[in-house]
Design a protein around this motif. Structure first.
Motif, PDB file in Angstrom:
ATOM      1  N   TRP A  22     -15.182 -15.257 -15.588  1.00  0.00           N
ATOM      2  CA  TRP A  22     -14.625 -16.428 -14.790  1.00  0.00           C
ATOM      3  C   TRP A  22     -13.677 -15.768 -13.388  1.00  0.00           C
ATOM      4  O   TRP A  22     -13.796 -16.376 -12.685  1.00  0.00           O
ATOM      5  N   ILE A  23     -12.979 -14.738 -13.924  1.00  0.00           N
ATOM      6  CA  ILE A  23     -11.931 -14.336 -12.787  1.00  0.00           C
ATOM      7  C   ILE A  23     -12.468 -13.217 -12.044  1.00  0.00           C
ATOM      8  O   ILE A  23     -12.381 -13.108 -10.727  1.00  0.00           O
ATOM      9  N   ALA A  24     -13.616 -12.372 -12.325  1.00  0.00           N
ATOM     10  CA  ALA A  24     -14.242 -11.491 -11.885  1.00  0.00           C
ATOM     11  C   ALA A  24     -14.744 -11.643 -10.425  1.00  0.00           C
ATOM     12  O   ALA A  24     -14.240 -11.001  -9.451  1.00  0.00           O
ATOM     13  N   GLY A  25     -15.356 -12.800 -10.378  1.00  0.00           N
ATOM     14  CA  GLY A  25     -15.900 -13.244  -9.007  1.00  0.00           C
ATOM     15  C   GLY A  25     -14.939 -13.391  -7.855  1.00  0.00           C
ATOM     16  O   GLY A  25     -15.018 -12.933  -6.706  1.00  0.00           O
ATOM     17  N   PRO A  26     -14.126 -14.509  -8.145  1.00  0.00           N
ATOM     18  CA  PRO A  26     -13.011 -14.682  -7.142  1.00  0.00           C
ATOM     19  C   PRO A  26     -12.110 -13.372  -6.959  1.00  0.00           C
ATOM     20  O   PRO A  26     -11.799 -13.172  -5.614  1.00  0.00           O
ATOM     21  N   ALA A  27     -11.930 -12.659  -7.884  1.00  0.00           N
ATOM     22  CA  ALA A  27     -10.979 -11.445  -7.747  1.00  0.00           C
ATOM     23  C   ALA A  27     -11.871 -10.434  -6.821  1.00  0.00           C
ATOM     24  O   ALA A  27     -10.911  -9.885  -5.887  1.00  0.00           O
ATOM     25  N   MET A  28     -13.008 -10.151  -7.108  1.00  0.00           N
ATOM     26  CA  MET A  28     -13.663  -9.339  -6.143  1.00  0.00           C
ATOM     27  C   MET A  28     -13.725  -9.821  -4.554  1.00  0.00           C
ATOM     28  O   MET A  28     -13.781  -9.124  -3.958  1.00  0.00           O
ATOM     29  N   LEU A  29     -13.999 -11.177  -4.646  1.00  0.00           N
ATOM     30  CA  LEU A  29     -14.015 -11.695  -3.351  1.00  0.00           C
ATOM     31  C   LEU A  29     -12.623 -11.660  -2.610  1.00  0.00           C
ATOM     32  O   LEU A  29     -12.515 -11.243  -1.569  1.00  0.00           O
ATOM     33  N   ALA A  30     -11.704 -11.791  -3.325  1.00  0.00           N
ATOM     34  CA  ALA A  30     -10.113 -11.535  -2.583  1.00  0.00           C
ATOM     35  C   ALA A  30     -10.082  -9.983  -2.394  1.00  0.00           C
ATOM     36  O   ALA A  30      -9.427  -9.915  -1.437  1.00  0.00           O
ATOM     37  N   GLY A  31     -10.407  -9.262  -3.143  1.00  0.00           N
ATOM     38  CA  GLY A  31     -10.192  -7.939  -2.853  1.00  0.00           C
ATOM     39  C   GLY A  31     -10.993  -7.384  -1.704  1.00  0.00           C
ATOM     40  O   GLY A  31     -10.638  -6.637  -0.937  1.00  0.00           O
ATOM     41  N   GLY A  32     -12.210  -7.826  -1.498  1.00  0.00           N
ATOM     42  CA  GLY A  32     -13.154  -7.589  -0.410  1.00  0.00           C
ATOM     43  C   GLY A  32     -12.483  -8.011   0.783  1.00  0.00           C
ATOM     44  O   GLY A  32     -12.550  -7.563   1.758  1.00  0.00           O
ATOM     45  N   LEU A  33     -12.088  -9.302   0.814  1.00  0.00           N
ATOM     46  CA  LEU A  33     -11.313  -9.834   2.110  1.00  0.00           C
ATOM     47  C   LEU A  33     -10.026  -9.069   2.220  1.00  0.00           C
ATOM     48  O   LEU A  33      -9.703  -8.919   3.514  1.00  0.00           O
ATOM     49  N   GLY A  34      -9.225  -8.564   1.214  1.00  0.00           N
ATOM     50  CA  GLY A  34      -8.053  -7.923   1.621  1.00  0.00           C
ATOM     51  C   GLY A  34      -8.349  -6.561   2.310  1.00  0.00           C
ATOM     52  O   GLY A  34      -7.626  -6.133   3.172  1.00  0.00           O
ATOM     53  N   LEU A  35      -9.501  -6.067   1.860  1.00  0.00           N
ATOM     54  CA  LEU A  35      -9.904  -4.785   2.346  1.00  0.00           C
ATOM     55  C   LEU A  35     -10.260  -4.735   3.968  1.00  0.00           C
ATOM     56  O   LEU A  35     -10.111  -3.828   4.619  1.00  0.00           O
ATOM     57  N   ALA A  36     -11.192  -5.887   3.979  1.00  0.00           N
ATOM     58  CA  ALA A  36     -11.477  -6.108   5.476  1.00  0.00           C
ATOM     59  C   ALA A  36     -10.376  -6.485   6.407  1.00  0.00           C
ATOM     60  O   ALA A  36     -10.481  -6.144   7.417  1.00  0.00           O
ATOM     61  N   ALA A  37      -9.426  -7.085   5.840  1.00  0.00           N
ATOM     62  CA  ALA A  37      -8.219  -7.437   6.759  1.00  0.00           C
ATOM     63  C   ALA A  37      -7.520  -6.097   6.899  1.00  0.00           C
ATOM     64  O   ALA A  37      -6.941  -5.723   8.125  1.00  0.00           O
ATOM     65  N   LEU A  38      -7.372  -5.466   5.765  1.00  0.00           N
ATOM     66  CA  LEU A  38      -6.801  -3.959   6.095  1.00  0.00           C
ATOM     67  C   LEU A  38      -7.281  -3.163   7.162  1.00  0.00           C
ATOM     68  O   LEU A  38      -7.022  -2.614   8.058  1.00  0.00           O
ATOM     69  N   TYR A  39      -8.898  -2.961   7.130  1.00  0.00           N
ATOM     70  CA  TYR A  39      -9.501  -2.349   8.025  1.00  0.00           C
ATOM     71  C   TYR A  39      -9.410  -2.844   9.437  1.00  0.00           C
ATOM     72  O   TYR A  39      -9.097  -1.927  10.553  1.00  0.00           O
ATOM     73  N   LEU A  40      -9.502  -4.086   9.643  1.00  0.00           N
ATOM     74  CA  LEU A  40      -9.223  -4.685  10.990  1.00  0.00           C
ATOM     75  C   LEU A  40      -7.924  -4.563  11.639  1.00  0.00           C
ATOM     76  O   LEU A  40      -7.687  -4.022  12.749  1.00  0.00           O
ATOM     77  N   ARG A  41      -6.757  -4.512  10.575  1.00  0.00           N
ATOM     78  CA  ARG A  41      -5.537  -4.127  11.044  1.00  0.00           C
ATOM     79  C   ARG A  41      -5.505  -2.701  11.399  1.00  0.00           C
ATOM     80  O   ARG A  41      -4.901  -2.558  12.590  1.00  0.00           O
ATOM     81  N   ARG A  42      -5.795  -1.942  10.723  1.00  0.00           N
ATOM     82  CA  ARG A  42      -5.778  -0.411  11.348  1.00  0.00           C
ATOM     83  C   ARG A  42      -6.516  -0.237  12.598  1.00  0.00           C
ATOM     84  O   ARG A  42      -6.016   0.738  13.313  1.00  0.00           O
ATOM     85  N   ARG A  43      -7.621  -0.800  12.371  1.00  0.00           N
ATOM     86  CA  ARG A  43      -8.593  -0.541  13.651  1.00  0.00           C
ATOM     87  C   ARG A  43      -7.929  -1.183  15.001  1.00  0.00           C
ATOM     88  O   ARG A  43      -7.941  -0.402  15.961  1.00  0.00           O
TER      89      ARG A  43
END
Length: 151
Positions: A105-126
């Motif tokens: 139950w937690i895996a899907g939302p956790a992976m989505l949150a992790g992916g969004l966090g990584l995307a935000a980090l990438y965009l901020r560094r860029r």
């Protein structure tokens, strides 16, 4: 005449239940409870179909088992617990959110949150990275470039 045809069409459009007349309990209250329980139990042959809608022999056996347990005096929760103990949690159309299922139950939302966090980090560094095209060459680099271009 049109009203009769419309009523007949409405009756025929209802879902076809696989419950046979010989399975129905004589007590309407118990039968209603059996139908409620059956809506939450998966046919193990048909996969995502509840046992009331399935024509499989195993679904019939489960329907009879539910009605037998209700007639014996079990509560709805006891009947579901009995079926789950016998066939496993897979028999539930809506699995529980506890135990090992909590990970699912937690895996899907956790992976989505992790992916969004990584995307935000990438965009901020860029955004904050220095632009390579606007960086000026040092004197040493300019001399080396001039030397290369001469050849």
């Amino acid at each position: 005449m049109r009203l009769a045809a419309l009523l007949l069409a409405a009756l025929l459009a209802t879902p076809a239940f696989a419950v046979q007349p010989d399975e129905i309990l004589p007590d309407p209250a118990l039968e209603a409870r059996a139908r409620d329980i059956s809506q939450g139990l998966r046919c193990l042959v048909c996969r995502n179909e509840n046992i009331d809608d399935s024509n499989a022999q195993l679904a019939r056996d489960l329907r009879l088992l539910v009605r037998e347990r209700l007639a014996a005096g079990d509560s709805d929760a006891e009947v579901v617990e009995f079926v789950v103990d016998r066939y496993g949690e897979y028999v539930l159309l809506n699995p529980t959110t506890g135990g090992a299922n909590l990970i699912l139950w937690i895996a899907g939302p956790a992976m989505l949150a992790g992916g969004l966090g990584l995307a935000a980090l990438y965009l901020r560094r860029r955004r904050t990275a220095p632009d390579a095209a606007s960086a000026a060459l040092s004197d040493e680099e300019q001399a080396r470039l001039a030397e290369i271009l001469k050849d």
